[in-house]
Structure formats: structure tokens, C-alpha cells
Design a protein around this motif. Structure first.
Motif, short mmCIF file in Angstrom:
data_model
loop_
_atom_site.label_atom_id
_atom_site.label_comp_id
_atom_site.label_asym_id
_atom_site.label_seq_id
_atom_site.Cartn_x
_atom_site.Cartn_y
_atom_site.Cartn_z
N PRO A 247 0.84 -1.21 0.00
CA PRO A 247 0.00 0.00 0.00
C PRO A 247 0.87 1.25 0.00
O PRO A 247 2.09 1.17 0.21
CB PRO A 247 -0.79 -0.14 1.31
CG PRO A 247 0.11 -0.93 2.20
CD PRO A 247 0.85 -1.88 1.30
N PRO A 248 0.30 2.41 -0.22
CA PRO A 248 1.07 3.66 -0.11
C PRO A 248 1.73 3.76 1.26
O PRO A 248 1.21 3.24 2.25
CB PRO A 248 0.01 4.75 -0.31
CG PRO A 248 -1.09 4.08 -1.06
CD PRO A 248 -1.09 2.65 -0.59
N GLU A 249 2.86 4.43 1.30
CA GLU A 249 3.65 4.47 2.54
C GLU A 249 2.84 4.96 3.73
O GLU A 249 2.96 4.42 4.84
CB GLU A 249 4.88 5.36 2.34
CG GLU A 249 5.82 5.36 3.54
CD GLU A 249 7.10 6.10 3.26
OE1 GLU A 249 7.90 6.27 4.21
OE2 GLU A 249 7.33 6.52 2.10
N GLU A 250 2.01 5.95 3.54
CA GLU A 250 1.26 6.51 4.66
C GLU A 250 0.21 5.55 5.20
O GLU A 250 -0.30 5.74 6.31
CB GLU A 250 0.60 7.83 4.25
CG GLU A 250 -0.46 7.72 3.15
CD GLU A 250 0.13 7.79 1.75
OE1 GLU A 250 -0.66 7.94 0.79
OE2 GLU A 250 1.37 7.70 1.61
N GLU A 251 -0.09 4.49 4.44
CA GLU A 251 -1.08 3.51 4.89
C GLU A 251 -0.44 2.26 5.49
O GLU A 251 -1.15 1.34 5.90
CB GLU A 251 -1.98 3.11 3.72
CG GLU A 251 -2.80 4.25 3.15
CD GLU A 251 -3.63 3.83 1.95
OE1 GLU A 251 -3.78 2.60 1.74
OE2 GLU A 251 -4.11 4.71 1.22
N ARG A 252 0.86 2.23 5.54
CA ARG A 252 1.55 1.04 6.06
C ARG A 252 1.61 1.06 7.58
O ARG A 252 1.63 2.14 8.20
CB ARG A 252 2.97 0.97 5.48
CG ARG A 252 2.98 0.85 3.97
CD ARG A 252 4.40 0.92 3.41
NE ARG A 252 4.36 1.01 1.95
CZ ARG A 252 5.44 1.14 1.18
NH1 ARG A 252 6.64 1.20 1.74
NH2 ARG A 252 5.30 1.22 -0.13
N PRO A 253 1.67 -0.11 8.22
CA PRO A 253 1.71 -0.15 9.68
C PRO A 253 3.05 0.32 10.23
O PRO A 253 4.08 0.24 9.54
CB PRO A 253 1.48 -1.63 9.99
CG PRO A 253 2.03 -2.34 8.79
CD PRO A 253 1.68 -1.46 7.62
N ARG A 287 6.72 1.31 8.46
CA ARG A 287 7.14 2.56 9.07
C ARG A 287 7.76 2.26 10.44
O ARG A 287 7.23 1.47 11.21
CB ARG A 287 5.97 3.52 9.21
CG ARG A 287 5.46 4.06 7.87
CD ARG A 287 4.34 5.06 8.08
NE ARG A 287 3.14 4.42 8.60
CZ ARG A 287 2.25 5.03 9.39
NH1 ARG A 287 2.45 6.28 9.77
NH2 ARG A 287 1.17 4.38 9.80
N ASP A 311 2.15 -0.70 15.62
CA ASP A 311 1.03 -1.54 15.21
C ASP A 311 1.41 -3.01 15.22
O ASP A 311 0.56 -3.88 15.42
CB ASP A 311 0.58 -1.16 13.80
CG ASP A 311 0.06 0.25 13.70
OD1 ASP A 311 -0.73 0.66 14.57
OD2 ASP A 311 0.47 0.97 12.76
N TYR A 374 1.06 -7.23 6.38
CA TYR A 374 -0.03 -6.92 5.45
C TYR A 374 -0.93 -8.13 5.23
O TYR A 374 -1.05 -8.66 4.13
CB TYR A 374 0.56 -6.46 4.11
CG TYR A 374 1.57 -5.35 4.20
CD1 TYR A 374 1.17 -4.04 4.47
CD2 TYR A 374 2.93 -5.62 4.04
CE1 TYR A 374 2.10 -3.02 4.56
CE2 TYR A 374 3.87 -4.60 4.13
CZ TYR A 374 3.45 -3.30 4.40
OH TYR A 374 4.38 -2.29 4.49
N GLU A 376 -4.09 -8.42 5.02
CA GLU A 376 -5.20 -8.19 4.11
C GLU A 376 -4.79 -8.32 2.65
O GLU A 376 -5.62 -8.59 1.78
CB GLU A 376 -5.82 -6.79 4.36
CG GLU A 376 -4.92 -5.62 4.05
CD GLU A 376 -3.83 -5.37 5.10
OE1 GLU A 376 -2.95 -4.54 4.83
OE2 GLU A 376 -3.88 -6.00 6.17
N THR A 377 -3.48 -8.19 2.38
CA THR A 377 -2.97 -8.28 1.01
C THR A 377 -2.36 -9.64 0.72
O THR A 377 -2.62 -10.24 -0.33
CB THR A 377 -1.92 -7.19 0.75
OG1 THR A 377 -2.49 -5.90 0.99
CG2 THR A 377 -1.40 -7.26 -0.68
#
Length: 412
Positions: A247-253, A287, A311, A374, A376-377
Motif C-alpha cells: 500500500p502507499p507508505e502513509e497507509e503502512r503499519p 514505518r 502496530d 499486510y 489483508e494483502t
């Protein structure tokens, strides 16, 4: 080879003491490095995702058509000449032992650090490779190697970095040079683990490698180009799958990696700094919950972890058979501070294997960490407490176990 035979200067049967451009013969095996005394895996003890290096020796080797000898090059040794492919292999760190394993010589390893511990840990993953076996139990423990023992082992190659070996008090330039001349050559690189600075006498020309770059060079020394290319193809496919699903970096845990023999001494390790120790976390781009404020090997407490509030917590050594993952989770859950951490509340404390990983372990750890970060992916990671690497359903596997097993077994 008997010690007295070597002392008389009889030539080694496996390799010539021929070294090339990186260092002169007289200054070949010298120097010491900082930060190398602690056990690299024990708790007391931003690079590109491609696992790239800053350059280095070519992976290509040259062959002498007359007698079958050939050369291969790696920093810090430079060019090394072999009379024939090595069979028995001395190692010190498990990224090198793992390379020998990937090339079908796992059971020919004569020495490694903490052999019984790593035999147990590696076999947790080998369990999922059909028809593959590995036995490192009872091997010589080489964290602080004895020179006379190396004569006794009489290995065909010392797959180890002499810059680390000579950090030991019992070793100096003459000792390491003696082994290279009278037993077999050194051919390994360890300061690439976290891009450590070499000692001054090694600084000129010391090169850093990604894990798979070094594996390619080692494969050339063993005349195993086909095995390397086959496994590298598996890795390329795995990385392509991962890159396509991030996912985009800002959406990563946010995440941290820790290790602890007891909950009173928790050591934190970085996830994305240059070096092959992060070759299974860096491509996944989590992150850093510590936001760069904690260096690798720093002791942290529950308060520090709660302040970072990750997270996901990745627990180094959690796959080792003797580790009580249920107990490690309970230590967080039962503590009034630790229980407030987001990863604890969401049951996202996950086991890890080893940072000093060979290429095969790297494939498994890329898969498991992708699922841990991830789900969900890439599919859910099972709630692991004990036993071998979980049996992932066929449709949720990120690489082909049978293909890897075939390569290790020589069916390229």
C-alpha cells in the motif's frame, strides 16, 4: 591435513594462496572491525529495496582451461584461486552457512556459530522443503575459533570474513594468512551486515554487498551458477509479488523488531537501515515506530515501546524451538504498561527467525513478514506459538517450496 605437514609448507590441495586487487599478499589477512564482539543474534549481544551494494568484486569467475583451476573475487580478499570446487565448508556466521545450504552443501558445513541453536532454528523452515534435510548438530562452534581446530577440520574453504576473524584476541595477520596458505582460503564478507566500518588497514577497497549479491559471488566460487540463478528467479518473483501489493507508505503499519532472553532486557533492532540484516524487512517498507530515535541493539523498556506504540511487534528468535512465544506475549499482556501497546491489544506480536539469514531463510522470512505486516494483502499469518514454520495453504504461498527444494537437491 596434519598440523606438522602444513608447517613444513606442503601446498594445500584445494586452493592456491593467490589474492588479487583488493589487498597485497603480504597484507592480505589483517585488521579488525568495530562492533564485532557481541553475539549477532543473541539479545545480549534506508537503503533501496533491491538489496543493492555500493559496488564490489565481479561475480564472474575465470577458468584456466589447462588444469581446471579457476578464480573468484570477493572483498576483502580480492581474487582467490581454487583448484576445484570446495566440498567441506568452515563458516562463522549463519548467512554463510545458509549459502552453503542453498548450494546443496548444508550438511558439509564443518563449523558455525552456536550450531545446535541454529540447527534447531533452521530446521523449523527446512521442514517445509520436501525431501531436504539439514543437520548442523554437534558441529564445531566457531564464534571464537581456535587455529589448531581449523587445521583439524581441514575444510576446503573458510567461508568467513578475515576482518572479523582477526578481531579475536587469539588471531593476528600471520595466523589467518597461515590458514589460507596451509589449509584453504578465506572467502567471505560480514561487514556488509550493517555496513560496518572496517579497521583502517582494511578501509581501502572494502566493499559492501547485499545478501543475494554475496550469494551470487559465493556460488561462483563453488561453481554453482545454475543453482544461484534458479533461486534468484524465485526471489525475483517473490519481490515482484510483494512490490505489487504494498500500500502507499502513509497507509503502512508502524513496526518494531525486538529480542529478549528475559523481559527485563529488551533489545530493539532497526528494520530498514542499509545492510543484509534487514534484507527481509526493508523490501516491505514498514514505518519505523521509533522514527529513527532508537539504534540497533538499544535496550528499551515497556514505557519506551508504549511511547512508540507500534502496530506490529516482530519478535526476533521467536521461531527457535526453545522460545516460548505464548509466554513472551503474556509478559506484555500482563504488564500494565505493555498491555496498552496497540500491537499487544490487537494480538500482533509475531515471531521472526534470524537476521544472519542465508538465501533460503530469506525467502521464508520475506513471506512470513509480508503476511505479518499486510495480512489483508498477502494472507493471514497463523498465530504461531510453537513447532515448525506453519503450513501455509497452496493458494496463499508467496513462493514455490518444491522449486526451492529441487534446487537445493541439485535438480536445477
Amino acid at each position: 591435513m596434519r598440523r606438522d605437514d602444513a608447517a613444513r609448507g606442503d601446498p594445500t590441495r584445494r586452493a592456491f594462496a593467490k589474492y588479487g586487487s583488493t589487498v597485497a599478499l603480504g597484507g592480505l589477512l589483517a585488521g579488525c572491525v568495530g562492533g564485532g564482539d557481541a553475539d549477532p543474534e543473541s539479545p545480549d549481544g534506508g537503503a533501496a529495496d533491491s538489496d543493492s551494494s555500493d559496488g564490489g568484486e565481479s561475480a564472474e569467475s575465470e577458468t584456466d582451461a589447462d588444469d581446471g583451476s579457476y578464480t573468484a573475487s570477493i572483498s576483502p580478499m580480492g581474487e582467490v584461486a581454487f583448484e576445484s570446487p570446495p566440498e567441506t565448508v568452515f563458516t562463522r556466521l549463519t548467512h554463510h552457512a545458509g549459502m552453503a545450504f542453498a548450494l546443496g552443501r548444508g550438511n558439509d558445513v564443518t563449523a558455525l556459530h552456536a550450531p545446535d541453536y541454529y540447527d534447531g532454528l533452521w530446521n523449523q523452515f527446512v521442514e517445509r522443503l520436501p525431501g531436504v534435510s539439514l543437520d548442523w548438530s554437534g558441529r564445531y562452534s566457531s564464534w571464537q575459533p581456535d587455529k589448531e581446530k581449523l587445521y583439524g577440520l581441514d575444510s576446503d574453504v573458510h567461508l568467513a570474513d578475515p576482518a572479523w576473524i582477526t578481531r579475536q584476541d587469539a588471531w593476528d595477520r600471520a595466523d589467518v594468512d597461515e590458514i589460507a596458505e596451509n589449509v584453504s582460503p578465506w572467502f567471505g564478507n560480514s561487514l556488509s551486515d550493517r555496513r560496518q566500518e572496517p579497521a583502517d588497514e582494511w578501509a581501502d577497497g572494502y566493499q559492501y554487498y547485499g545478501l543475494w549479491e554475496q550469494f551470487e559471488i559465493v556460488a561462483e566460487a563453488f561453481r554453482e551458477r545454475e543453482r544461484y540463478e534458479a533461486l534468484a528467479g524465485v526471489r525475483d518473483d517473490l519481490l515482484s509479488t510483494i512490490e505489487g501489493g504494498l500500500p502507499p507508505e502513509e497507509e503502512r503499519p508502524t513496526a518494531i523488531m525486538i529480542a529478549a532472553a528475559d523481559i527485563e532486557s529488551i533489545y530493539a533492532y532497526t528494520l530498514s537501515n542499509p545492510g543484509f540484516l534487514t534484507s527481509h524487512t526493508r523490501p516491505l517498507g514498514p514505518r519505523d515506530a521509533f522514527e529513527g530515535s532508537v539504534e540497533s541493539g538499544t535496550v528499551v523498556d515497556f514505557e519506551t515501546i508504549l511511547e512508540a506504540d507500534p502496530d506490529v511487534i516482530l519478535y526476533l528468535g521467536g521461531m527457535e524451538p526453545g522460545t516460548d512465544m505464548a509466554g513472551r506475549r503474556a509478559a506484555f499482556e500482563d504488564d500494565p504498561v505493555g498491555s496498552e501497546v496497540t500491537a499487544v491489544q490487537n494480538d500482533r506480536i509475531h515471531p521472526q527467525g534470524a537476521r544472519y539469514q542465508g538465501p533460503v531463510l530469506n525467502l521464508f522470512q520475506l513471506e512470513m513478514t509480508a503476511k505479518q505486516l499486510y495480512p489483508e494483502t498477502f494472507g493471514e499469518w497463523p498465530r504461531y506459538e510453537e513447532g515448525p514454520y506453519p503450513e501455509i495453504p497452496d493458494g496463499e504461498r508467496l513462493f514455490d517450496r518444491q522449486r526451492v527444494a529441487d534446487v537445493i537437491n541439485g535438480e536445477v
